[in-house]
Design a protein around this motif. Structure first.
Motif, short mmCIF file in Angstrom:
data_model
loop_
_atom_site.label_atom_id
_atom_site.label_comp_id
_atom_site.label_asym_id
_atom_site.label_seq_id
_atom_site.Cartn_x
_atom_site.Cartn_y
_atom_site.Cartn_z
N GLN A 133 5.87 -3.25 -1.28
CA GLN A 133 5.86 -4.71 -1.21
C GLN A 133 5.51 -5.32 -2.56
O GLN A 133 6.11 -6.32 -2.98
CB GLN A 133 4.88 -5.18 -0.14
CG GLN A 133 5.34 -4.92 1.27
CD GLN A 133 4.27 -5.27 2.30
OE1 GLN A 133 3.19 -5.76 1.97
NE2 GLN A 133 4.58 -5.01 3.57
N GLU A 134 4.55 -4.73 -3.24
CA GLU A 134 4.17 -5.24 -4.56
C GLU A 134 5.32 -5.08 -5.55
O GLU A 134 5.58 -5.97 -6.35
CB GLU A 134 2.92 -4.52 -5.07
CG GLU A 134 2.40 -5.10 -6.38
CD GLU A 134 1.11 -4.45 -6.83
OE1 GLU A 134 0.71 -4.75 -7.98
OE2 GLU A 134 0.50 -3.68 -6.09
N TYR A 137 7.89 -7.72 -4.82
CA TYR A 137 7.37 -9.02 -5.29
C TYR A 137 7.49 -9.13 -6.80
O TYR A 137 7.96 -10.17 -7.32
CB TYR A 137 5.92 -9.18 -4.84
CG TYR A 137 5.25 -10.41 -5.42
CD1 TYR A 137 5.52 -11.67 -4.89
CD2 TYR A 137 4.37 -10.31 -6.49
CE1 TYR A 137 4.92 -12.80 -5.42
CE2 TYR A 137 3.77 -11.44 -7.03
CZ TYR A 137 4.04 -12.68 -6.48
OH TYR A 137 3.46 -13.80 -7.02
N LEU A 138 7.09 -8.09 -7.53
CA LEU A 138 7.17 -8.13 -8.99
C LEU A 138 8.62 -8.22 -9.47
O LEU A 138 8.91 -8.93 -10.44
CB LEU A 138 6.48 -6.90 -9.60
CG LEU A 138 4.97 -6.86 -9.45
CD1 LEU A 138 4.42 -5.51 -9.91
CD2 LEU A 138 4.31 -8.00 -10.20
#
Length: 154
Positions: A133-134, A137-138
């Motif tokens: 997820q990170e 997002y990035l």
């Protein structure tokens, strides 16, 4: 005089019982806070040293082994500390001793061992999902920045 001594003795025993009851009631919260501190201050050898000592002291009471095993990331942080601070002998002894006691508990109870293995796998899957997820997002942030730069340069 004798009556006073007996009263103080009873009060002392009541105080010890209360301390034990308080520890029993708080051991989960204590363990969780210690592990969170270990994760948040993983570059501080002094904090990790003390945290491993706290977990070591808790592991001396077999009744707390379940709490230590079921506290998310507790077992993994102990392993991580051993691998990352090989020259801190106190940390090595306390973390190593804790892991030995927990492993002895796991080896004596197959059902517990199976549940623990599933728990570790679930924690790993959760960590991987958070990392994914990170990364998404990035990547989205990076694409938005590129689009913004394209709009600004047009």
């Amino acid at each position: 005089r004798e009556i006073e001594r007996e009263i103080f003795q009873q009060l002392g025993e009541a105080g010890e019982t209360t301390e034990r009851e308080m520890l029993d009631a708080s051991v989960g919260q204590i363990t969780n806070l210690v592990v969170v501190a270990m994760k948040n201050f993983c570059s501080s050898e002094a904090i990790l040293n003390r945290a491993c000592l706290v977990l070591h002291n808790l592991s001396l009471n077999e009744a707390y082994h379940g709490t230590l095993l079921w506290t998310p990331n507790c077992y993994q942080m102990l392993e991580w500390c051993i691998g990352n601070y090989p020259h801190d002998h106190v940390l090595q002894q306390s973390a190593g001793g804790t892991l030995q006691r927990l492993n002895a508990t796991l080896s004596s109870n197959e059902e517990l061992r199976v549940r623990f293995t599933h728990s570790i796998r679930a924690q790993q899957q959760h960590s991987l999902e958070l990392a994914r997820q990170e990364a998404v997002y990035l990547q989205e942030q990076h694409l938005e920045q590129q689009q913004q730069q394209n709009v600004n340069s047009s």
